[in-house]
Design a protein around this motif. Structure first.
Motif, PDB file in Angstrom:
ATOM      1  N   LEU A   1       0.829  -1.198   0.000  1.00 56.03           N
ATOM      2  CA  LEU A   1       0.000   0.000   0.000  1.00 56.03           C
ATOM      3  C   LEU A   1       0.870   1.259   0.000  1.00 56.03           C
ATOM      4  CD1 LEU A   1      -2.934   0.942   0.074  1.00 56.03           C
ATOM      5  CD2 LEU A   1      -2.716   1.144   2.544  1.00 56.03           C
ATOM      6  N   ASN A   2       1.916   1.270   0.813  1.00 53.25           N
ATOM      7  CA  ASN A   2       2.818   2.437   0.849  1.00 53.25           C
ATOM      8  C   ASN A   2       3.438   2.696  -0.515  1.00 53.25           C
ATOM      9  OD1 ASN A   2       2.633   3.381   3.505  1.00 53.25           O
ATOM     10  ND2 ASN A   2       3.990   1.784   4.253  1.00 53.25           N
ATOM     11  N   LEU A   3       3.892   1.635  -1.178  1.00 52.59           N
ATOM     12  CA  LEU A   3       4.526   1.811  -2.483  1.00 52.59           C
ATOM     13  C   LEU A   3       3.501   2.275  -3.523  1.00 52.59           C
ATOM     14  CD1 LEU A   3       6.952  -1.263  -2.708  1.00 52.59           C
ATOM     15  CD2 LEU A   3       7.481   1.099  -2.099  1.00 52.59           C
TER      16      LEU A   3
ATOM     17  N   THR B   1       9.073  15.086   0.589  1.00 50.69           N
ATOM     18  CA  THR B   1       9.143  16.261  -0.274  1.00 50.69           C
ATOM     19  C   THR B   1       7.738  16.810  -0.479  1.00 50.69           C
ATOM     20  OG1 THR B   1       8.920  14.879  -2.230  1.00 50.69           O
ATOM     21  CG2 THR B   1      11.163  15.406  -1.509  1.00 50.69           C
ATOM     22  N   LYS B   2       6.783  16.173   0.219  1.00 44.53           N
ATOM     23  CA  LYS B   2       5.393  16.592   0.019  1.00 44.53           C
ATOM     24  C   LYS B   2       5.040  17.737   0.946  1.00 44.53           C
ATOM     25  CE  LYS B   2       4.745  12.146  -1.746  1.00 44.53           C
ATOM     26  NZ  LYS B   2       4.535  10.732  -1.483  1.00 44.53           N
ATOM     27  N   GLU B   3       4.030  18.508   0.539  1.00 43.79           N
ATOM     28  CA  GLU B   3       3.664  19.663   1.346  1.00 43.79           C
ATOM     29  C   GLU B   3       3.152  19.208   2.714  1.00 43.79           C
ATOM     30  OE1 GLU B   3      -0.200  21.160  -0.578  1.00 43.79           O
ATOM     31  OE2 GLU B   3       0.810  19.926  -2.048  1.00 43.79           O
TER      32      GLU B   3
ATOM     33  N   LEU C   1       6.823   8.754   6.587  1.00 42.65           N
ATOM     34  CA  LEU C   1       7.014   7.493   7.306  1.00 42.65           C
ATOM     35  C   LEU C   1       6.805   6.281   6.403  1.00 42.65           C
ATOM     36  CD1 LEU C   1       5.387   8.106  10.789  1.00 42.65           C
ATOM     37  CD2 LEU C   1       7.768   7.553  10.291  1.00 42.65           C
ATOM     38  N   GLY C   2       6.228   6.516   5.216  1.00 37.83           N
ATOM     39  CA  GLY C   2       5.873   5.396   4.336  1.00 37.83           C
ATOM     40  C   GLY C   2       7.055   4.494   4.025  1.00 37.83           C
ATOM     41  N   LEU C   3       8.092   5.066   3.422  1.00 40.06           N
ATOM     42  CA  LEU C   3       9.222   4.233   2.999  1.00 40.06           C
ATOM     43  C   LEU C   3      10.091   3.801   4.182  1.00 40.06           C
ATOM     44  CD1 LEU C   3      10.244   5.863  -0.382  1.00 40.06           C
ATOM     45  CD2 LEU C   3       9.098   3.680  -0.003  1.00 40.06           C
TER      46      LEU C   3
ATOM     47  N   VAL D   1       0.675   3.925  -3.007  1.00 42.40           N
ATOM     48  CA  VAL D   1       0.247   5.304  -2.748  1.00 42.40           C
ATOM     49  C   VAL D   1       1.317   6.278  -3.229  1.00 42.40           C
ATOM     50  CG1 VAL D   1      -0.207   6.998  -0.927  1.00 42.40           C
ATOM     51  CG2 VAL D   1      -1.307   4.771  -0.831  1.00 42.40           C
ATOM     52  N   ASN D   2       2.584   5.978  -2.950  1.00 43.42           N
ATOM     53  CA  ASN D   2       3.667   6.839  -3.436  1.00 43.42           C
ATOM     54  C   ASN D   2       3.650   6.930  -4.956  1.00 43.42           C
ATOM     55  OD1 ASN D   2       4.702   7.481  -0.966  1.00 43.42           O
ATOM     56  ND2 ASN D   2       6.342   5.967  -1.005  1.00 43.42           N
ATOM     57  N   ALA D   3       3.464   5.798  -5.623  1.00 39.68           N
ATOM     58  CA  ALA D   3       3.444   5.773  -7.091  1.00 39.68           C
ATOM     59  C   ALA D   3       2.286   6.629  -7.600  1.00 39.68           C
ATOM     60  CB  ALA D   3       3.304   4.335  -7.586  1.00 39.68           C
ATOM     61  N   TRP D   4       1.156   6.466  -6.962  1.00 34.52           N
ATOM     62  CA  TRP D   4      -0.031   7.223  -7.355  1.00 34.52           C
ATOM     63  C   TRP D   4       0.218   8.730  -7.184  1.00 34.52           C
ATOM     64  CZ3 TRP D   4      -3.380   9.522  -3.461  1.00 34.52           C
ATOM     65  CH2 TRP D   4      -4.523  10.124  -3.996  1.00 34.52           C
ATOM     66  N   GLN D   5       0.857   9.096  -6.076  1.00 31.58           N
ATOM     67  CA  GLN D   5       1.146  10.516  -5.834  1.00 31.58           C
ATOM     68  C   GLN D   5       2.190  11.058  -6.810  1.00 31.58           C
ATOM     69  OE1 GLN D   5       2.122  10.101  -1.682  1.00 31.58           O
ATOM     70  NE2 GLN D   5       0.094  10.768  -0.997  1.00 31.58           N
ATOM     71  N   ALA D   6       3.011  10.153  -7.351  1.00 32.77           N
ATOM     72  CA  ALA D   6       4.045  10.589  -8.301  1.00 32.77           C
ATOM     73  C   ALA D   6       3.488  10.685  -9.721  1.00 32.77           C
ATOM     74  CB  ALA D   6       5.232   9.624  -8.268  1.00 32.77           C
TER      75      ALA D   6
END
Ligand code: ATP
Ligand code: MG
Length: 493
Positions: A240-242, A307-309, A316-318, A244-249
């Motif tokens: 899920l963490n990976l 690096t997110k606002e 904490l995700g990664l 979500v990060n991909a989705w945000q990127a």
């Protein structure tokens, strides 16, 4: 000959000039010996350390007493920098003072030291994070318990019902945060099961794809994937963490590639990752998003690096992905360039064990009539837990701490069908209580509960035959299902 075969670079210097250098000096500087002679030795010292070195040299020649050993940076013919340790002795050459210098490359030693320091820092922050997560989970548990009970009483009052449901949602968010903290603190690996990662990845991908329609997920599942021993909830958390990060990127739209496969790693490959050579299962998650530059890439696994606002990411995700993977004996690598997307590869050690199908009690709340003993060192938890259990129809006994638990059990052995046991208690820990209870009655059913655990301790107790584990904070539904799954299995056919 002795000088030439020495392990250190040996240099004799007068004024500022090199008047002798041994063979080893060629290796370190990249120059031949005759090229070195009569050159200033400061040519081989990093500009930032040059001045200090020259000053020391002059003082020493003038007869001042200086420390024997110094550390600085050297520079070679190719312009590469490395760390050196210089030991200097004052001597004479042709009647005038000179220095005899023994120079050693300590770059790899320095690197090791830095790594060790980094590891110690992470360990300390991890302990802190684990401690906070534990106390916080207990608070959340008490809130959740009261909300669960309140929800049973709302009747027709829709507003109250909605308010309580909202609180439950916030408790869930709080619990997500503590879950990340526990992952990062390398805690929380509670229920090790032999898993088929294809099945876990497929489920998680389907779930994610359903909520994020703007992303296309392409999956490729390796055939005959080796099983791994892992905590299912934590593996889901990693994915899920990976995702979500991909989705945000990938703002707007994009493609997510998820791939699994078997891989055998040799000693040479694993050495830099500090794991054993052998069979691994690999999960790759690749996105076509914005990618990362080197500076970002180097820091992504640090806790609280984001690096997110503000308000969007906690960073904490990664860190938790990293902690969880490590705690499972695996490792993670990342490839990314700005504008080129990002790939994460996770390697988890394969297991020789057979995959076990789990018994899952369907959603909803299941009631029961058995008698349960709840053991916890916190009154707050005892109160909500027994209220919750009574609401489900159970008869409840409580014990505050491990010693009291043993007393209560001894006196009412025949009435108690199951014990809900906290892991961490000051007087007598969950593990010790478990062993003593089992000694009294090997057939006893025990459900372990905790907000956090000393590394691997819960897993050990589960290995010794404990029937299940539930992570605080749990709600009424989860608790009821967990209890039924243990009590039903225990019934004679
Ligand atoms: N797939 C990715 N593509 C580009 N950058 C990424 C990707 N994954 C992580 N990053 C970078 O790594 C940083 C750290 O990621 P991490 O998941 O640890 O924290 P976060 O996403 O910022 O916050 P949180 O996960 O706690 O909500 C991100 O802020 C981002 O800069
Ligand atoms: Mg993230």
């Amino acid at each position: 000959l002795v000088v030439d075969n020495a392990n250190d670079v040996i240099v004799l210097a007068q004024e500022e000039k090199i008047i002798f250098a041994n063979k080893k000096a060629e290796e370190m500087t990249g120059f031949l010996r005759h090229e070195l002679l009569n050159r200033s030795f400061s040519d081989f010292i990093h500009p930032k350390d040059r001045e200090a070195l020259l000053e020391r040299h002059q003082k020493r020649l003038a007869g001042e007493n200086l420390p024997l050993r110094n550390v600085g940076r050297g520079i070679n013919r190719a312009g590469q920098t490395f760390w050196i340790e210089i030991s200097t002795i004052l001597t004479e050459w042709k009647g005038t003072p000179a220095t005899l210098n023994f120079v050693r490359d300590i770059t790899s030693q320095k690197k090791l030291e830095e790594q060790l320091q980094q590891a110690q820092k992470m360990e300390a922050v991890g302990t802190l994070a684990g401690g906070i997560a534990h106390d916080f989970n207990n608070l959340l548990m008490a809130i959740q318990g009261n909300v669960s009970l309140g929800l049973l009483e709302t009747g027709e009052n829709k507003r109250l019902h909605d308010n309580l449901k909202n609180i439950e949602e916030y408790v869930r968010k709080g619990a997500d945060l503590t879950k990340q903290l526990l992952g990062f603190a390398r805690r929380g690996k509670y229920e090790l099961k032999t898993l088929d990662l294809n099945e876990v990845v497929e489920k998680q991908s389907l779930l994610f794809g359903r909520t994020k329609k703007e992303i296309t997920i392409h999956s490729k599942y390796g055939d005959g994937l080796w099983p791994v021993e892992a905590d299912r909830v934590q593996i889901e958390q990693i994915l899920l963490n990976l995702y979500v990060n991909a989705w945000q990127a990938m703002p707007g739209e994009g493609s997510l590639y998820v791939e699994t496969g078997n891989i055998t790693l040799d000693a040479e490959y694993v050495v830099s990752h500090n794991v054993e050579p052998g069979k691994y299962v690999k999960i790759s998650v690749t996105d076509t998003g914005v990618g990362m530059d080197k500076k970002t890439r180097e820091r992504i696994f640090e806790p609280f690096f984001t690096t997110k606002e503000i308000g969007r990411g906690t960073g904490l995700g990664l860190a938790s992905v990293y902690g969880i993977v490590q705690n499972h004996g695996g490792f993670i690598t990342v490839y990314s360039e700005v504008g080129e997307g990002t790939s994460f590869h996770i390697y988890l050690p394969a297991s020789e064990k057979k995959i076990v199908k789990e018994m899952v009690v369907e959603k909803g709340t299941a009631r029961g009539k058995e008698t349960l003993l709840v053991v916890d060192d916190e009154n707050m938890i005892l109160e909500v837990a027994s209220d919750m259990l009574e609401a489900l129809g159970y008869t409840v006994l409580t014990a505050r701490g491990g010693k009291e638990a043993l007393n209560v059990y001894e006196n009412q052995k025949d009435d108690i069908d199951l014990v809900i046991l906290d892991m961490i208690m000051p007087d007598l820990g969950g593990g010790a209580v478990y062993d003593k209870l089992k000694a009294m009655n090997p057939e006893l059913k025990v459900l372990l509960s905790s907000g956090y655990s000393i590394n691997g301790q819960a897993a050990e107790i589960l290995e010794r035959g404990c029937n299940g584990f539930i992570q605080k904070p749990f709600n009424l539904g989860e608790l009821s299902r967990k209890l039924r799954s243990i009590l039903e299995l225990a019934k004679p056919e």
